[in-house]
Each structure stands twice: as C-alpha cells, then as structure tokens.
Motif scaffolding. Sequence first.
Motif, PDB file in Angstrom:
ATOM      1  N   VAL A  26       0.835  -1.198   0.000  1.00 39.37           N
ATOM      2  CA  VAL A  26       0.000   0.000   0.000  1.00 39.37           C
ATOM      3  C   VAL A  26       0.872   1.251   0.000  1.00 39.37           C
ATOM      4  CG1 VAL A  26      -1.687   1.329   1.353  1.00 39.37           C
ATOM      5  CG2 VAL A  26      -1.992  -1.148   1.029  1.00 39.37           C
ATOM      6  N   GLY A  27       1.965   1.248   0.765  1.00 36.91           N
ATOM      7  CA  GLY A  27       2.862   2.404   0.792  1.00 36.91           C
ATOM      8  C   GLY A  27       3.409   2.733  -0.581  1.00 36.91           C
ATOM      9  N   TRP A  28       3.865   1.709  -1.299  1.00 37.91           N
ATOM     10  CA  TRP A  28       4.382   1.946  -2.649  1.00 37.91           C
ATOM     11  C   TRP A  28       3.286   2.460  -3.587  1.00 37.91           C
ATOM     12  CZ3 TRP A  28       9.143   2.852  -3.541  1.00 37.91           C
ATOM     13  CH2 TRP A  28      10.143   2.234  -2.798  1.00 37.91           C
ATOM     14  N   GLU A  29       2.073   1.947  -3.429  1.00 39.14           N
ATOM     15  CA  GLU A  29       0.976   2.403  -4.284  1.00 39.14           C
ATOM     16  C   GLU A  29       0.541   3.820  -3.923  1.00 39.14           C
ATOM     17  OE1 GLU A  29      -1.653   2.154  -7.493  1.00 39.14           O
ATOM     18  OE2 GLU A  29       0.079   0.928  -6.961  1.00 39.14           O
ATOM     19  N   VAL A  30       0.555   4.165  -2.637  1.00 39.75           N
ATOM     20  CA  VAL A  30       0.271   5.541  -2.226  1.00 39.75           C
ATOM     21  C   VAL A  30       1.279   6.477  -2.885  1.00 39.75           C
ATOM     22  CG1 VAL A  30       0.371   7.138  -0.260  1.00 39.75           C
ATOM     23  CG2 VAL A  30      -0.939   5.011  -0.077  1.00 39.75           C
ATOM     24  N   ALA A  31       2.561   6.098  -2.825  1.00 36.85           N
ATOM     25  CA  ALA A  31       3.600   6.916  -3.458  1.00 36.85           C
ATOM     26  C   ALA A  31       3.343   7.059  -4.958  1.00 36.85           C
ATOM     27  CB  ALA A  31       4.983   6.317  -3.195  1.00 36.85           C
ATOM     28  N   ALA A  32       2.916   5.994  -5.612  1.00 37.99           N
ATOM     29  CA  ALA A  32       2.624   6.049  -7.053  1.00 37.99           C
ATOM     30  C   ALA A  32       1.450   6.985  -7.339  1.00 37.99           C
ATOM     31  CB  ALA A  32       2.338   4.647  -7.583  1.00 37.99           C
ATOM     32  N   LEU A  33       0.400   6.914  -6.518  1.00 41.37           N
ATOM     33  CA  LEU A  33      -0.751   7.805  -6.709  1.00 41.37           C
ATOM     34  C   LEU A  33      -0.350   9.266  -6.516  1.00 41.37           C
ATOM     35  CD1 LEU A  33      -3.605   5.885  -4.856  1.00 41.37           C
ATOM     36  CD2 LEU A  33      -3.299   6.135  -7.321  1.00 41.37           C
ATOM     37  N   LEU A  34       0.463   9.513  -5.507  1.00 41.95           N
ATOM     38  CA  LEU A  34       0.905  10.885  -5.262  1.00 41.95           C
ATOM     39  C   LEU A  34       1.781  11.397  -6.397  1.00 41.95           C
ATOM     40  CD1 LEU A  34       1.648  10.674  -1.426  1.00 41.95           C
ATOM     41  CD2 LEU A  34      -0.312  11.803  -2.534  1.00 41.95           C
TER      42      LEU A  34
ATOM     43  N   ARG B 240      -9.261  -6.848  -1.030  1.00 39.43           N
ATOM     44  CA  ARG B 240      -9.367  -5.595  -1.778  1.00 39.43           C
ATOM     45  C   ARG B 240      -8.125  -5.371  -2.621  1.00 39.43           C
ATOM     46  NH1 ARG B 240     -10.203  -0.656   1.667  1.00 39.43           N
ATOM     47  NH2 ARG B 240     -10.890   0.169  -0.324  1.00 39.43           N
ATOM     48  N   PRO B 241      -8.288  -4.808  -3.809  1.00 38.62           N
ATOM     49  CA  PRO B 241      -7.119  -4.466  -4.636  1.00 38.62           C
ATOM     50  C   PRO B 241      -6.292  -3.367  -3.968  1.00 38.62           C
ATOM     51  CG  PRO B 241      -9.159  -4.320  -5.919  1.00 38.62           C
ATOM     52  CD  PRO B 241      -9.551  -4.525  -4.483  1.00 38.62           C
ATOM     53  N   VAL B 242      -4.979  -3.456  -4.119  1.00 37.53           N
ATOM     54  CA  VAL B 242      -4.079  -2.495  -3.482  1.00 37.53           C
ATOM     55  C   VAL B 242      -4.368  -1.067  -3.944  1.00 37.53           C
ATOM     56  CG1 VAL B 242      -2.171  -2.727  -5.122  1.00 37.53           C
ATOM     57  CG2 VAL B 242      -1.689  -2.112  -2.765  1.00 37.53           C
ATOM     58  N   GLY B 243      -4.766  -0.879  -5.179  1.00 34.87           N
ATOM     59  CA  GLY B 243      -5.080   0.460  -5.674  1.00 34.87           C
ATOM     60  C   GLY B 243      -6.250   1.096  -4.941  1.00 34.87           C
ATOM     61  N   ASP B 244      -7.262   0.298  -4.637  1.00 36.24           N
ATOM     62  CA  ASP B 244      -8.421   0.816  -3.895  1.00 36.24           C
ATOM     63  C   ASP B 244      -8.038   1.182  -2.463  1.00 36.24           C
ATOM     64  OD1 ASP B 244      -9.945   0.417  -6.157  1.00 36.24           O
ATOM     65  OD2 ASP B 244     -11.061  -1.292  -5.349  1.00 36.24           O
ATOM     66  N   ILE B 245      -7.226   0.327  -1.838  1.00 35.50           N
ATOM     67  CA  ILE B 245      -6.782   0.602  -0.470  1.00 35.50           C
ATOM     68  C   ILE B 245      -5.951   1.876  -0.450  1.00 35.50           C
ATOM     69  CG2 ILE B 245      -5.445  -0.277   1.489  1.00 35.50           C
ATOM     70  CD1 ILE B 245      -6.011  -3.141   0.248  1.00 35.50           C
ATOM     71  N   ALA B 246      -5.004   1.989  -1.374  1.00 33.42           N
ATOM     72  CA  ALA B 246      -4.138   3.163  -1.434  1.00 33.42           C
ATOM     73  C   ALA B 246      -4.942   4.434  -1.681  1.00 33.42           C
ATOM     74  CB  ALA B 246      -3.078   2.975  -2.513  1.00 33.42           C
ATOM     75  N   ALA B 247      -5.955   4.360  -2.523  1.00 30.88           N
ATOM     76  CA  ALA B 247      -6.800   5.533  -2.775  1.00 30.88           C
ATOM     77  C   ALA B 247      -7.512   5.968  -1.499  1.00 30.88           C
ATOM     78  CB  ALA B 247      -7.808   5.241  -3.885  1.00 30.88           C
ATOM     79  N   ASP B 248      -7.963   5.004  -0.692  1.00 34.97           N
ATOM     80  CA  ASP B 248      -8.588   5.336   0.594  1.00 34.97           C
ATOM     81  C   ASP B 248      -7.578   5.984   1.535  1.00 34.97           C
ATOM     82  OD1 ASP B 248     -11.018   4.322  -0.264  1.00 34.97           O
ATOM     83  OD2 ASP B 248     -10.875   2.465   0.904  1.00 34.97           O
ATOM     84  N   VAL B 249      -6.344   5.486   1.520  1.00 31.14           N
ATOM     85  CA  VAL B 249      -5.300   6.058   2.376  1.00 31.14           C
ATOM     86  C   VAL B 249      -5.010   7.495   1.948  1.00 31.14           C
ATOM     87  CG1 VAL B 249      -2.869   5.900   3.053  1.00 31.14           C
ATOM     88  CG2 VAL B 249      -4.272   3.826   2.970  1.00 31.14           C
ATOM     89  N   VAL B 250      -4.830   7.723   0.661  1.00 32.84           N
ATOM     90  CA  VAL B 250      -4.546   9.069   0.167  1.00 32.84           C
ATOM     91  C   VAL B 250      -5.705  10.009   0.498  1.00 32.84           C
ATOM     92  CG1 VAL B 250      -4.156  10.484  -1.890  1.00 32.84           C
ATOM     93  CG2 VAL B 250      -2.930   8.323  -1.609  1.00 32.84           C
ATOM     94  N   ALA B 251      -6.931   9.529   0.359  1.00 29.78           N
ATOM     95  CA  ALA B 251      -8.090  10.368   0.682  1.00 29.78           C
ATOM     96  C   ALA B 251      -8.066  10.795   2.149  1.00 29.78           C
ATOM     97  CB  ALA B 251      -9.385   9.622   0.361  1.00 29.78           C
ATOM     98  N   ALA B 252      -7.526   9.955   3.019  1.00 29.60           N
ATOM     99  CA  ALA B 252      -7.443  10.288   4.445  1.00 29.60           C
ATOM    100  C   ALA B 252      -6.476  11.431   4.726  1.00 29.60           C
ATOM    101  CB  ALA B 252      -7.041   9.051   5.248  1.00 29.60           C
ATOM    102  N   THR B 253      -5.560  11.708   3.801  1.00 25.88           N
ATOM    103  CA  THR B 253      -4.555  12.749   4.026  1.00 25.88           C
ATOM    104  C   THR B 253      -5.083  14.151   3.785  1.00 25.88           C
ATOM    105  OG1 THR B 253      -3.723  12.782   1.747  1.00 25.88           O
ATOM    106  CG2 THR B 253      -2.696  11.197   3.282  1.00 25.88           C
TER     107      THR B 253
END
Length: 192
Positions: free
Chosen positions: A22-30, A161-174
């Motif tokens: 999830v951390g790597w995917e959060v970084a990719a989304l950012l 859950r797909p990692v992309g969906d989880i990461a999107a939820d994490v980014v939304a929390a920021t």
Amino acid sequence: MRRPEPEALLIGGRSGAGKSSVGWEVAALLRAADVAHAYIEGDTLDAVHPTPDGDPDRSGITERNLAALWANYTDLGCRRLVYTNTASVLGSEEWIFRSALGGPRIIRVLLTASDATVEERLTARELGSELQQQLRRSAFMARHLERHVPDGTRRIATDGRPVGDIAADVVAATGWKSPESPETISRAGSAN
C-alpha cells in the motif's frame, strides 16, 4: 518566508496487513498527481544487529536515521512524508516523528486484515525459518494496535481488496491535494 509545516502520513498495521504494498501504491498515486512527497519504509531504519547499547527497541537509531533522511528530503523542498512501519501509528512512537521532522502534522492510518488473510500473505512471503514467529507476532500486534492507537486513527481493512483501492482510501485520508487541481486525489489514479 516561512516554510510550510511538515506532514507525516503514518501507515501502520500487523505483519501481512499490506503496509509495504500500500505504501508503494500511495507513493505512485501521489507521483501521478504531482504531489511532492518522500516515501520511507521504517523497517529499514533499524535493521542493525546487535542492538545498539542503551537502545534495546532501536527507537534511537530509527530517530537518527529518519532525521538524516528527512534533512536530505527537506533540502529538496519536501514537506510530506509517507512512512510505513507496524507500530508507527502508536502514540508512544510520536516522539520519533516530532524529533526527526520538527513537529509535523501527523495522519495515522491503521491497515487491518483477518488472521486468515495474514496467514495466506505471510505463508507466500516468508520463505525462511521465521513464518511461525511472524504469525504469532502479527496476531499479538493486531490486538496491541487495536487497543492502543490514538483516537482519530483511520482504520482501513485490506481483506480481499485491490491495493489500488486501499491506497486511494489512504490518500483520501490525508487531504493532500494536487497543486494543479483543487480536488483531492481520487481513485482515477489507482491501479487495477
């Protein structure tokens, strides 16, 4: 001109909850949204043996290494940190980030996963002799984290859950936004 306050997204959770993925995917989304940040996997900051004298839990060496890395990142103008580590979301760990980053705004996300999911993930990942120890420690930490994370910690389940969906939820929390867009980063940038 005063520098903006640093911000630290702390992603914690038991072993096998999906923190690194999830951390790597959060970084990719950012990155895709052109949101400046640094990503650090906290497990690498204290990977030393034997334990430093007077630092049995390795928190001192973690703080020193984090401060050194953060100094390099702030020299580049960075003010946002994405950080993954099992216990990083605990209130008892906050001093590390206050000391190393200079009083950041802290955003805590606790990734959760069932015992069955964790066993499946760790069995696939742990090829050496430590699987049983990892499973026991993961179960202990799941209970410990659930009882001791501060109020306001966002919990996100990772089971099935797909990692992309989880990461999107994490980014939304920021609440971090793209400089070009007034909109918060959305799932549009997530991996399928």
